[in-house]
Scaffold this motif. Structure first.
Motif, PDB file in Angstrom:
ATOM      1  N   GLY A  27     -50.943  44.231   2.188  1.00 10.92           N
ATOM      2  CA  GLY A  27     -49.566  44.489   1.568  1.00 10.92           C
ATOM      3  C   GLY A  27     -48.605  43.748   2.042  1.00 10.92           C
ATOM      4  N   ARG A  28     -48.738  42.593   3.457  1.00 17.77           N
ATOM      5  CA  ARG A  28     -47.931  42.123   4.052  1.00 17.77           C
ATOM      6  C   ARG A  28     -47.935  40.657   3.882  1.00 17.77           C
ATOM      7  NH1 ARG A  28     -47.427  45.115   9.904  1.00 17.77           N
ATOM      8  NH2 ARG A  28     -46.534  47.069   9.296  1.00 17.77           N
ATOM      9  N   THR A  29     -46.898  39.793   3.908  1.00 11.31           N
ATOM     10  CA  THR A  29     -46.798  38.891   3.456  1.00 11.31           C
ATOM     11  C   THR A  29     -46.874  37.775   4.329  1.00 11.31           C
ATOM     12  OG1 THR A  29     -44.740  38.421   2.770  1.00 11.31           O
ATOM     13  CG2 THR A  29     -45.377  39.209   0.951  1.00 11.31           C
ATOM     14  N   ASN A  30     -47.374  35.977   4.267  1.00  9.17           N
ATOM     15  CA  ASN A  30     -47.769  35.191   5.202  1.00  9.17           C
ATOM     16  C   ASN A  30     -47.983  34.281   5.187  1.00  9.17           C
ATOM     17  OD1 ASN A  30     -49.165  33.731   8.082  1.00  9.17           O
ATOM     18  ND2 ASN A  30     -47.390  36.017   9.321  1.00  9.17           N
ATOM     19  N   THR A  63     -53.010  29.650   2.962  1.00 11.44           N
ATOM     20  CA  THR A  63     -53.909  28.742   3.344  1.00 11.44           C
ATOM     21  C   THR A  63     -55.339  29.586   3.591  1.00 11.44           C
ATOM     22  OG1 THR A  63     -52.005  27.428   5.105  1.00 11.44           O
ATOM     23  CG2 THR A  63     -54.653  27.346   5.714  1.00 11.44           C
ATOM     24  N   LEU A  64     -55.263  30.092   4.023  1.00 10.64           N
ATOM     25  CA  LEU A  64     -56.403  31.413   3.445  1.00 10.64           C
ATOM     26  C   LEU A  64     -57.386  31.285   2.262  1.00 10.64           C
ATOM     27  CD1 LEU A  64     -58.519  33.431   4.627  1.00 10.64           C
ATOM     28  CD2 LEU A  64     -57.023  35.327   3.590  1.00 10.64           C
ATOM     29  N   ASP A  65     -55.930  31.527   1.036  1.00 10.46           N
ATOM     30  CA  ASP A  65     -56.488  31.245  -0.278  1.00 10.46           C
ATOM     31  C   ASP A  65     -57.234  29.554  -0.688  1.00 10.46           C
ATOM     32  OD1 ASP A  65     -55.614  34.767  -0.783  1.00 10.46           O
ATOM     33  OD2 ASP A  65     -53.589  33.442  -1.573  1.00 10.46           O
ATOM     34  N   ARG A  66     -56.740  29.159   0.083  1.00  8.65           N
ATOM     35  CA  ARG A  66     -56.448  27.911  -0.666  1.00  8.65           C
ATOM     36  C   ARG A  66     -58.195  27.539  -0.256  1.00  8.65           C
ATOM     37  NH1 ARG A  66     -50.956  25.848   0.687  1.00  8.65           N
ATOM     38  NH2 ARG A  66     -50.205  25.504  -1.239  1.00  8.65           N
ATOM     39  N   GLY A  67     -58.317  27.995   1.065  1.00 10.15           N
ATOM     40  CA  GLY A  67     -60.203  27.923   1.623  1.00 10.15           C
ATOM     41  C   GLY A  67     -61.007  28.687   0.591  1.00 10.15           C
ATOM     42  N   LEU A  68     -60.851  30.124   0.191  1.00 10.91           N
ATOM     43  CA  LEU A  68     -61.861  30.788  -0.121  1.00 10.91           C
ATOM     44  C   LEU A  68     -61.467  29.942  -1.343  1.00 10.91           C
ATOM     45  CD1 LEU A  68     -59.809  34.070   0.868  1.00 10.91           C
ATOM     46  CD2 LEU A  68     -61.857  33.871   1.044  1.00 10.91           C
ATOM     47  N   ILE A  69     -60.979  29.456  -2.137  1.00  8.00           N
ATOM     48  CA  ILE A  69     -61.319  29.116  -3.751  1.00  8.00           C
ATOM     49  C   ILE A  69     -61.399  27.902  -3.491  1.00  8.00           C
ATOM     50  CG2 ILE A  69     -59.902  27.751  -5.628  1.00  8.00           C
ATOM     51  CD1 ILE A  69     -57.384  29.559  -5.235  1.00  8.00           C
ATOM     52  N   GLY A  94     -51.647  32.763  -2.505  1.00 12.64           N
ATOM     53  CA  GLY A  94     -50.419  33.810  -2.239  1.00 12.64           C
ATOM     54  C   GLY A  94     -50.094  33.833  -1.268  1.00 12.64           C
ATOM     55  N   PRO A  95     -48.987  34.073  -0.957  1.00 15.10           N
ATOM     56  CA  PRO A  95     -48.873  34.682   0.284  1.00 15.10           C
ATOM     57  C   PRO A  95     -49.064  36.342   0.845  1.00 15.10           C
ATOM     58  CG  PRO A  95     -46.657  34.376  -0.277  1.00 15.10           C
ATOM     59  CD  PRO A  95     -47.911  34.359  -1.351  1.00 15.10           C
ATOM     60  N   ARG A  96     -49.187  36.488  -0.548  1.00 22.34           N
ATOM     61  CA  ARG A  96     -49.605  37.833   0.530  1.00 22.34           C
ATOM     62  C   ARG A  96     -50.993  38.255   0.624  1.00 22.34           C
ATOM     63  NH1 ARG A  96     -46.777  43.152  -0.453  1.00 22.34           N
ATOM     64  NH2 ARG A  96     -45.334  41.434  -1.003  1.00 22.34           N
TER      65      ARG A  96
END
Length: 365
Positions: A296-299, A304-310, A326-328
């Protein structure tokens, strides 16, 4: 060290007076040896740990065969790294198997099981070293570190934790427990990290240490120096660096928290404008810390994590509109991270979906 005293976790009084012990040869590691839910290690589950301590004490006091006088352990460490005071220093444990073994070593228990939560999280390993240091500094424990199975026929503390013990009981950053008085029990971080092949933190020596001190003074963070910066890292360097970290918005000043006064790659680069030492060939950005990944928090690190997952194809969980960076940190993020962990042999033992340093490194490399 995040110490939770007996009064703070709601301990019941001891049934009998606890036996005083002046010192021990060392510390033995234990685990609960029953099912411990993996959910106990979730970022928002720390409030359950005090209740688990009360349950552990109640089960020991109810054991009329062993006739325990109190919870058997001197300390218990939760998955979030807090050290819960059990019998405490200078009290003979009831956990090591017999009177001779109980007098030889203190006992520290990890909230790990023989199923469910079986792999110690990084925060727990930090807490276990904190507990060892606490018993050395406050209870005159010797340097020996063993497992319950050392000298007693038992599976305790489990294969995962025992392998860590045999490997030297290091923190995730590679540093070992410190002996003697005046170490991390003082509230000042006294461990070292290596950046670019150079050591930083208490006791580190070299011209690079002087350079850090000079940069701190130049930026107005030198008030703890009495004679100015020098080539050996002292508590003054740690305290001044902590002030610099706090100015950057870092939180947490206890040892091994983000603003404890020991450099990381990001803050060191911000201080100096470059990273001394050997150049790294890795394109993986520094691990931002587990506090970056809270549901629930943003950072910015979540993007960066999301781009690695994708990029690696772990994006099947989403809100119906495809998985977007996205940052959430959402439950979809956590589930996609868990898929990556399950698919990666080095991480498959505990696919909880919360990135640690190893998950971060393997996902982004």
């Amino acid at each position: 060290m995040k110490l939770v005293t007996r009064s703070n976790w709601g301990a019941r009084p001891s049934r009998y007076d606890l036996a005083y012990i002046a010192s021990t040869g060392g510390v033995k590691m234990h685990y609960e040896g029953t099912y411990v839910p993996k959910s106990l290690a979730a970022a928002d589950a720390h409030s359950s740990c005090a209740g688990r301590m009360r349950d552990l004490q109640a089960s020991h006091l109810a054991n009329r065969v062993e006739d325990y006088s109190d919870i058997a352990y001197n300390a218990v460490v939760c998955p979030h790294g807090s050290v819960f005071e059990g019998r405490g220093p200078h009290r003979k444990t009831g956990a090591n198997g017999n009177q001779a073994l109980n007098a030889a070593d203190y006992a520290v228990c990890a909230m790990l099981g023989n199923s469910g939560l079986v792999a110690p999280p990084d925060a727990m390993l930090d807490g276990l070293v904190d507990a060892i240091n606490w018993l050395r500094n406050s209870g005159s424990a010797g340097k020996r570190i063993g497992g319950h199975r050392d000298g007693y026929a038992t599976a305790c503390p489990g294969d995962r934790l025992y392998a860590w013990v045999q490997d030297g009981a290091h923190r995730p950053d590679g540093s070992s427990p410190q002996g003697g008085t005046g170490s991390e029990a003082s509230g000042i971080a006294r461990y070292q990290v290596t950046i670019g092949g150079l050591p930083y933190g208490y006791g580190a020596k070299g011209a690079h240490v002087t350079a850090v001190g000079q940069a701190l003074v130049a930026k107005g963070f030198g008030r703890h120096y009495k004679v100015g910066p020098g080539p050996e890292w002292t508590d003054a360097d740690t305290r001044n660096y902590q002030l610099f970290q706090l100015s950057l918005g870092y939180k947490g000043t206890a040892p091994h928290q983000d603003a404890d006064g020991v450099p990381g790659e990001v803050s060191l680069h911000q201080l100096l404008g470059y990273l001394p030492g050997k150049k790294t060939t890795s394109s993986v950005p520094p691990f931002p810390g587990r506090s970056a990944f809270v549901l629930g928090r943003t950072n910015p690190a979540v993007t960066t994590l999301d781009r690695g997952l994708i990029r690696k194809g772990f994006a099947r969980h989403h809100d119906g509109n495809g998985y977007q960076p996205g940052p959430r940190f959402t439950e979809y993020t956590r589930q996609n991270v868990a898929d990556f962990q399950r698919a990666t042999p080095a991480l498959a033992g505990d696919p909880d979906g919360y990135p640690g340093p190893q998950t971060w490194k393997l996902l982004l490399s």
